[in-house]
Design an enzyme around this catalytic site. Structure first.
Site, mmCIF file in Angstrom:
data_model
loop_
_atom_site.group_PDB
_atom_site.id
_atom_site.type_symbol
_atom_site.label_atom_id
_atom_site.label_comp_id
_atom_site.label_asym_id
_atom_site.label_seq_id
_atom_site.Cartn_x
_atom_site.Cartn_y
_atom_site.Cartn_z
ATOM 1 N N CYS A 166 6.340 9.254 3.859
ATOM 2 C CA CYS A 166 5.386 9.720 2.805
ATOM 3 C C CYS A 166 5.230 11.261 2.798
ATOM 4 C CB CYS A 166 3.818 9.366 3.289
ATOM 5 S SG CYS A 166 3.835 9.504 5.188
ATOM 6 N N GLU A 174 6.104 9.676 -6.766
ATOM 7 C CA GLU A 174 6.609 9.264 -5.445
ATOM 8 C C GLU A 174 7.870 8.368 -5.737
ATOM 9 O OE1 GLU A 174 4.537 7.256 -2.286
ATOM 10 O OE2 GLU A 174 5.084 8.624 -1.052
ATOM 11 N N LYS A 211 -2.543 -5.404 10.684
ATOM 12 C CA LYS A 211 -1.823 -6.337 9.874
ATOM 13 C C LYS A 211 -0.535 -5.603 9.411
ATOM 14 C CE LYS A 211 -0.710 -7.012 5.784
ATOM 15 N NZ LYS A 211 0.595 -7.265 5.628
ATOM 16 N N GLU A 268 -3.851 7.067 4.354
ATOM 17 C CA GLU A 268 -2.917 7.946 4.531
ATOM 18 C C GLU A 268 -1.775 7.269 3.296
ATOM 19 O OE1 GLU A 268 0.271 9.534 4.498
ATOM 20 O OE2 GLU A 268 0.842 8.657 6.657
HETATM 21 P P1 NAI Z 1 1.744 -1.353 -0.244
HETATM 22 O O1 NAI Z 1 0.950 -0.282 -0.021
HETATM 23 O O2 NAI Z 1 1.338 -2.509 -1.196
HETATM 24 O O3 NAI Z 1 1.722 -2.143 1.291
HETATM 25 C C1 NAI Z 1 1.298 -1.387 2.278
HETATM 26 C C2 NAI Z 1 0.352 -2.440 3.310
HETATM 27 O O4 NAI Z 1 -0.760 -2.980 2.635
HETATM 28 C C3 NAI Z 1 1.380 -3.762 3.571
HETATM 29 O O5 NAI Z 1 0.902 -4.274 5.010
HETATM 30 C C4 NAI Z 1 0.711 -4.664 2.712
HETATM 31 O O6 NAI Z 1 1.043 -6.169 3.211
HETATM 32 C C5 NAI Z 1 -0.769 -4.231 2.540
HETATM 33 N N1 NAI Z 1 -1.257 -4.697 1.380
HETATM 34 C C6 NAI Z 1 -0.721 -4.946 -0.056
HETATM 35 N N2 NAI Z 1 -1.537 -5.208 -0.982
HETATM 36 C C7 NAI Z 1 -2.816 -5.536 -0.158
HETATM 37 C C8 NAI Z 1 -4.092 -5.603 -0.708
HETATM 38 N N3 NAI Z 1 -4.470 -5.958 -1.770
HETATM 39 N N4 NAI Z 1 -5.111 -5.449 0.158
HETATM 40 C C9 NAI Z 1 -5.033 -5.134 1.571
HETATM 41 N N5 NAI Z 1 -3.640 -4.935 1.954
HETATM 42 C C10 NAI Z 1 -2.606 -4.999 1.293
HETATM 43 O O7 NAI Z 1 3.299 -0.929 -0.095
HETATM 44 P P2 NAI Z 1 4.768 -1.683 -0.431
HETATM 45 O O8 NAI Z 1 4.550 -2.699 -1.485
HETATM 46 O O9 NAI Z 1 5.338 -2.173 0.650
HETATM 47 O O10 NAI Z 1 5.611 -0.362 -0.955
HETATM 48 C C11 NAI Z 1 5.207 0.121 -2.437
HETATM 49 C C12 NAI Z 1 5.340 1.399 -2.436
HETATM 50 O O11 NAI Z 1 4.428 2.216 -1.696
HETATM 51 C C13 NAI Z 1 6.721 2.030 -1.830
HETATM 52 O O12 NAI Z 1 7.599 2.005 -2.772
HETATM 53 C C14 NAI Z 1 6.300 3.485 -1.862
HETATM 54 O O13 NAI Z 1 6.217 4.402 -3.031
HETATM 55 C C15 NAI Z 1 4.849 3.274 -1.401
HETATM 56 N N6 NAI Z 1 4.588 3.345 0.254
HETATM 57 C C16 NAI Z 1 4.050 4.392 0.611
HETATM 58 C C17 NAI Z 1 4.096 4.720 1.927
HETATM 59 C C18 NAI Z 1 3.432 5.917 2.763
HETATM 60 O O14 NAI Z 1 3.675 6.091 3.952
HETATM 61 N N7 NAI Z 1 2.806 6.787 1.801
HETATM 62 C C19 NAI Z 1 4.477 3.420 3.020
HETATM 63 C C20 NAI Z 1 4.883 2.272 2.281
HETATM 64 C C21 NAI Z 1 5.088 2.231 0.985
#
Ligand code: NAI
Ligand code: MG
Length: 492
Positions: free
Chosen positions: A288, A387, A179, A254
């Site tokens: 990250c 972050e 996904k 991660e």
């Molecule tokens: P997110 O962690 O919500 O999204 C990552 C993935 O998880 C996406 O595919 C999303 O559709 C999915 N997802 C969201 N809610 C879910 C749930 N309840 N169950 C299963 N899957 C779910 O990140 P988002 O909203 O895109 O970004 C928010 C913040 O997260 C950013 O501002 C940043 O601080 C952080 N982030 C960190 C990353 C990293 O590599 N450490 C990458 C992306 C975001």
């Protein structure tokens, strides 16, 4: 643009059951780039069932590693052949500068080749015998694929994050439901096409675009998923852990970081400026492992800060296809607003804003933000501790090696850390004291598929990449055989 309104399930492109779509936006001009298929729980169930069948009844998990490797190598080859096109999609969907997108795509191909190599080299099904201190028993160990993998990925390196999970999972003989993030779903859908053309059997890789709430959550919750491999934010990672708890699913997480970069006063000033900039401004700081907390030994602090501000102000900001651009837009309006808010909070908390902090005036459209530098950042402020995930770096001075290590490790995260000095012994010493999974000496960010990737503390669980990433998709099974006479426990 091609049609992205279908999901890839069981070897076929299918319209979502509820015919839902969402918009993927080009962050450089805020235009709608594509209408994309929005999966819901029913579609997820079909995708997981297909992966389950392919795992339980299909050939893929039972093939010799070398046979799987042939398919992985064809995927790598096809990604390489389509590098320009895939990079262009990534620039439009994510906003990153083209040279970075080209780099991502090359690394994605390299990742498939690397795991093809591991699948060829080690036949996981072959036995390894173990010595046990009782000659009546013989004991062996085999490895088996863990099963159906739910791979849930973020938007910062779309195809590359897909590859970091899909390549080792497929190499190990798992089947996958991928996904992608709703912000950058397009290259994951392209990967489905590529894998299909490379001869991957139906059901082995399913790609379901959709929202986190509607598609991600039911995927993580599904009882037929054996492992969840997740990259993203800490709050979503916590939900993933909860979803995994009911069936005690295998997980790897991660998550975020707030990685330190310790610069000693004997460092080369030009090198320090270059690596600090790269450590926080590549990919718009949406990384990250970004080294977002820079600790500088006091005598170098002011001169370095001046140089850094001058260099940051020279960074060319703009649309990812424009020649010379090194900083594109942030991925979305939400992300830009979140980062702007963090900057406002940082100012209220008493951090000194010395560069950026606002949208660049010459770019009225698009989610652009000037490279932002905070100096003298209080240790207890949220800009120092949380972050931000944008082009925002925080600096502080330190007076001793002891203090630098203490400040570096005083974080709830532990993904990466970096140190710079001409004194190699000191670098080694500090590297060993960092509480983080990825350490850079005299650089920041370079990443190799051969080396383990993952964090301590709130930065996650488990390791991706290298043989560690491969092993995370394998179960370990011992087979103990009794070759003696009567056991004699009850009959004696
Ligand atoms: P997110 O962690 O919500 O999204 C990552 C993935 O998880 C996406 O595919 C999303 O559709 C999915 N997802 C969201 N809610 C879910 C749930 N309840 N169950 C299963 N899957 C779910 O990140 P988002 O909203 O895109 O970004 C928010 C913040 O997260 C950013 O501002 C940043 O601080 C952080 N982030 C960190 C990353 C990293 O590599 N450490 C990458 C992306 C975001
Ligand atoms: Mg997009």
């Amino acid at each position: 643009m091609r049609d992205y309104q279908r999901l890839f399930i069981d070897g076929d492109w299918v319209v979502p059951i509820h015919r839902g779509v969402f918009e993927s936006v080009d962050p450089s001009d805020e235009s709608v780039l594509a209408q994309v298929a929005a999966a819901t729980a029913e579609d997820i169930d079909l995708a997981v069932s297909a992966a389950r069948r392919a795992f339980d009844k299909g050939d893929w998990p039972r093939l010799k590693g070398g046979e799987r490797a042939k398919v992985l190598r064809r995927i790598a080859q096809s990604i390489r052949e389509r590098q320009q096109e895939l990079a262009a999609i990534e620039v439009r969907d994510n906003g990153k500068p083209l040279p970075e997108a080209l780099w991502d795509i090359a690394d994605a191909a390299g990742c498939f080749d690397y795991y093809a190599g591991l699948a060829e080299g080690a036949d996981i099904l072959s036995e390894q015998s173990i010595n046990v201190p009782d000659e009546r028993f013989s004991c062996s160990v085999i490895k088996e694929p863990v099963g159906v993998v739910a791979a849930i990925i973020p938007w910062n390196f779309p195809l590359l994050m897909a590859s970091w999970k899909v390549a080792p999972a497929l190499a190990a003989g798992c089947t996958v439901v991928l996904k992608p993030s709703e912000l950058t779903p397009l290259t994951a859908l392209e990967l489905a096409d590529i894998a299909h053309s490379a001869g991957l059997p139906a059901g082995v890789l399913n790609v379901v675009s959709g929202l986190g709430r509607d598609a991600g959550a039911p995927l993580a919750d599904h009882v037929d998923v054996d492992k969840i491999a997740f990259t993203g934010s800490v709050p979503t990672g916590q939900k993933i852990m909860q979803a995994a708890a009911s069936e005690i699913k295998n997980i790897s997480l991660e998550l975020g970081g707030k990685s330190p970069f310790v610069i000693f006063a004997d460092s080369d000033l030009d090198a320090a400026v270059e690596w600090i900039l790269f450590g926080i401004f590549w990919n718009q700081g949406q990384v990250c492992s970004a080294t977002s907390r820079v600790l500088v030994e006091r005598e170098l602090y002011e001169p370095l800060l001046m140089r850094l501000v001058t260099a940051a102000e020279k960074i060319q900001i703009g649309q990812g296809f424009t020649e010379g651009v090194k900083l594109g837009p942030l991925v979305s309006r939400d992300q830009l607003e979140k980062v702007l808010k963090a900057i406002a909070v940082g100012q209220e908390e008493g951090a000194r804003l010395v560069a950026g902090g606002t949208r660049p005036h010459h770019l009225p459209k698009g989610y652009y933000l000037a490279p932002t530098i905070f100096a003298d950042v209080p240790e207890d402020s949220s800009v120092w501790r949380e972050e931000i995930f944008g082009p925002v770096v925080c600096l502080r001075a330190f007076d001793s090696e002891y203090e630098a290590v203490r400040l570096a490790n005083d974080s709830s995260f532990g993904l990466a850390a970096a140190v710079m000095s001409r004194d190699t012994e000191r670098c080694e010493r500090v590297a060993r004291q960092f509480r983080a999974g990825v350490i850079w000496i005299n650089c920041s960010q370079p990443t190799f598929v051969e080396a383990p990737w993952g964090g301590y503390k709130r930065s996650g669980i488990g390791r991706e990449l290298g043989e560690w990433g491969y092993n995370s998709y394998l179960e370990i099974k011992q087979i103990t055989q009794y070759n003696g006479g009567s056991w004699g426990w009850y009959s004696s």
